[in-house]
Scaffold this motif. Structure first.
Motif, PDB file in Angstrom:
ATOM      1  N   UNK A   1     -18.152   0.812 -20.945  1.00  0.00           N
ATOM      2  CA  UNK A   1     -18.054   2.229 -21.864  1.00  0.00           C
ATOM      3  C   UNK A   1     -16.838   3.208 -21.986  1.00  0.00           C
ATOM      4  N   UNK A   2     -17.118   3.840 -22.339  1.00  0.00           N
ATOM      5  CA  UNK A   2     -15.356   4.682 -22.257  1.00  0.00           C
ATOM      6  C   UNK A   2     -15.144   5.416 -20.850  1.00  0.00           C
ATOM      7  N   UNK A   3     -16.142   5.117 -19.504  1.00  0.00           N
ATOM      8  CA  UNK A   3     -16.189   6.267 -18.586  1.00  0.00           C
ATOM      9  C   UNK A   3     -14.720   4.968 -17.780  1.00  0.00           C
ATOM     10  N   UNK A   4     -15.757   4.008 -18.281  1.00  0.00           N
ATOM     11  CA  UNK A   4     -14.715   2.961 -17.197  1.00  0.00           C
ATOM     12  C   UNK A   4     -13.649   1.994 -18.045  1.00  0.00           C
ATOM     13  N   UNK A   5     -13.337   2.636 -18.847  1.00  0.00           N
ATOM     14  CA  UNK A   5     -11.904   2.354 -20.014  1.00  0.00           C
ATOM     15  C   UNK A   5     -11.213   3.364 -18.700  1.00  0.00           C
ATOM     16  N   UNK A   6     -11.573   4.791 -19.083  1.00  0.00           N
ATOM     17  CA  UNK A   6     -11.417   5.938 -18.784  1.00  0.00           C
ATOM     18  C   UNK A   6     -10.106   5.355 -16.750  1.00  0.00           C
ATOM     19  N   UNK A   7     -11.312   5.283 -16.187  1.00  0.00           N
ATOM     20  CA  UNK A   7     -10.678   4.686 -15.094  1.00  0.00           C
ATOM     21  C   UNK A   7      -9.917   3.610 -14.456  1.00  0.00           C
ATOM     22  N   UNK A   8      -9.484   2.744 -15.648  1.00  0.00           N
ATOM     23  CA  UNK A   8      -8.647   1.667 -15.522  1.00  0.00           C
ATOM     24  C   UNK A   8      -7.436   2.513 -15.814  1.00  0.00           C
ATOM     25  N   UNK A   9      -7.180   2.939 -17.187  1.00  0.00           N
ATOM     26  CA  UNK A   9      -5.923   3.819 -17.248  1.00  0.00           C
ATOM     27  C   UNK A   9      -6.401   4.746 -16.633  1.00  0.00           C
ATOM     28  N   UNK A  10      -6.862   5.592 -16.016  1.00  0.00           N
ATOM     29  CA  UNK A  10      -6.448   6.413 -15.423  1.00  0.00           C
ATOM     30  C   UNK A  10      -7.011   6.282 -13.415  1.00  0.00           C
ATOM     31  N   UNK A  11      -6.444   4.680 -12.836  1.00  0.00           N
ATOM     32  CA  UNK A  11      -7.330   4.868 -11.492  1.00  0.00           C
ATOM     33  C   UNK A  11      -6.619   5.909 -10.060  1.00  0.00           C
ATOM     34  N   UNK A  12      -7.850   5.211  -9.230  1.00  0.00           N
ATOM     35  CA  UNK A  12      -7.499   6.293  -8.425  1.00  0.00           C
ATOM     36  C   UNK A  12      -6.244   6.241  -7.550  1.00  0.00           C
ATOM     37  N   UNK A  13      -5.681   6.844  -6.596  1.00  0.00           N
ATOM     38  CA  UNK A  13      -4.591   6.660  -5.832  1.00  0.00           C
ATOM     39  C   UNK A  13      -5.101   6.243  -4.885  1.00  0.00           C
TER      40      UNK A  13
END
Length: 327
Positions: free
Chosen positions: A275-287
Motif C-alpha cells: 500500500x501507499x503507506x508502506x512505500x512511503x515508509x521505505x522512502x522515508x525510513x525511521x532513523x
C-alpha cells in the motif's frame, strides 16, 4: 343574441376545463408516482440519448410510455445530460425523479471491488474473477503492479479495464512518492522501493511500525546482512497466499531468487502489492540503529540494535508462546 353569447361562454368554459384537466394529467404524469413495483437497478450505457433511455425505461417498466416521458422531459425537465452508469430507481419513482437520478442530481449506485494492503497478485486475479457483475477474463497481474484501494466499476465492465485502473493507480502513486523521497532511503530505483515496501507490508500489521521496520531493513541492506524476512520464504511456495503451517527448515535453507535467508540483498521482485503507506515508509525510513526484531505478543514487534539484546527479546517471546501453549 344573449343565447348565442351563453353558448360561446359554455364552449370557452368547456375548453378551459378540458385544458386544465389535460394540464393536470400532464403534470401528474411527470410528478406523480410511476409504475415501478419495486426498487430497480437501471443501467445507462455510454453515449445514451434521452430517446434511447426513454425506450429502455418503458421496456423495463420504469415509465408507462417512452413518448410521453420524452415530451415531459423536454418541457418540464432540465437540459443536463444523462450520465452513464448504474442507478437505483426507487419503487413508484415519478418521471421527474427518474430524470434527476439519471442526470446525476441524485446518487448513482456505487459498485466497488477492494484490494486490501498486502494482497498478492494471484488473489487480486481471484477477486476480480469472483465478481459476477464484471465480464471477460483476466490473467494474474505482475506482482506489485496493483495499488491497494477500493475501485468503482460498472455492471458489465471488462475485468481487464478494472485491473488497468488498479495498475495505473500504482504507476502514478509510485512516481509521485519517488519524486518526494528522502535522501536517506536505501532504494536506488522505484522498483527497489516497491520490492522493499512489499516486505515491510508483509512483516508488520501495525501501521505505526512501518517506518521502523523500513529503517531496520535499510540498515541491514547497507551492512550487507541477510534480510531474513519470513514472507520471502513463503512467496515462492504459495505466491503470497498464507502458508497455513509453520515454515520447514528445508524451506528456510532453500536457494531461490526470493528467500532472503539464503541470499543477501533484495528479492528479484515484490512479494505482494504494498500500500501507499508502506512505500512511503521505505522512502522515508525511521532513523534507527535497529538491526533485529521479534514479535512482542501483541501483533507488533520489539526492536534491538545488538544481537545480545535480540536474543534476550527472543527468549521473552518464547516464554510468551510457552505460556500460551504454542510450544
Amino acid at each position: 343574441m344573449i343565447a348565442r353569447i351563453g353558448k360561446v361562454r359554455l364552449v370557452i368554459l368547456g375548453a378551459l376545463l378540458l385544458a386544465a384537466a389535460w394540464g393536470t394529467h400532464f403534470l401528474w404524469g411527470w410528478y406523480g408516482p410511476g409504475p415501478l413495483a419495486k426498487d430497480t437497478a437501471f443501467v445507462v450505457p455510454d453515449g445514451a440519448s434521452i430517446g434511447s433511455i426513454a425506450s429502455k425505461l418503458e421496456a423495463e417498466g420504469g415509465v408507462a410510455s417512452a413518448s410521453t416521458f420524452r415530451a415531459r422531459a423536454r418541457l418540464l425537465g432540465t437540459t443536463a445530460p444523462i450520465k452513464a452508469g448504474e442507478f437505483s430507481l426507487p419503487a413508484h419513482a415519478s418521471g421527474s425523479t427518474i430524470l434527476k437520478i439519471l442526470q446525476g442530481a441524485e446518487g448513482a449506485m456505487r459498485r466497488l471491488v477492494t484490494v486490501p494492503e498486502g494482497m498478492p497478485a494471484i488473489m487480486v486475479q481471484e477477486r476480480l474473477m469472483a465478481q459476477p457483475l464484471l465480464t471477460g477474463t483476466v490473467d494474474v497481474p505482475e506482482e506489485g503492479t496493483v495499488l491497494p484501494d477500493s475501485y468503482e466499476f460498472r455492471r458489465g465492465e471488462p475485468r481487464k479495464a478494472v485491473l488497468a485502473r488498479m495498475q495505473a493507480a500504482m504507476t502514478k502513486t509510485l512516481a509521485e512518492l519517488w519524486a518526494q523521497r528522502s535522501a536517506d532511503t536505501v532504494a536506488k530505483t522505484p522498483q527497489e522501493a516497491l520490492i522493499l515496501a512489499s516486505i515491510v507490508e508483509k512483516e508488520t500489521g501495525k501501521p505505526a511500525e512501518r517506518r521502523m521496520v523500513a529503517g531496520l531493513y535499510s540498515n541491514r541492506l547497507r551492512k550487507g546482512m541477510l534480510l531474513q524476512a519470513d514472507p520471502t520464504i513463503i512467496y515462492p511456495i504459495t505466491r503470497g497466499k498464507p502458508l497455513g503451517r509453520r515454515i520447514r527448515q528445508s524451506e528456510i535453507q532453500a536457494v531461490n531468487d526470493y528467500n532472503t535467508y539464503s541470499m543477501t540483498g533484495l528479492p528479484k521482485g515484490p512479494i505482494t502489492n504494498p500500500g501507499r503507506a508502506s512505500i512511503e515508509a521505505v522512502l522515508h525510513p525511521a532513523h534507527t540503529e535497529a538491526l533485529y526484531m521479534v514479535a512482542d505478543g501483541t501483533g507488533g514487534h520489539v526492536f534491538a540494535d545488538t544481537l545480545a539484546e535480540h536474543n534476550a527479546n527472543v527468549a521473552k517471546w518464547f516464554a510468551i508462546r510457552r505460556a500460551r501453549g504454542d510450544l
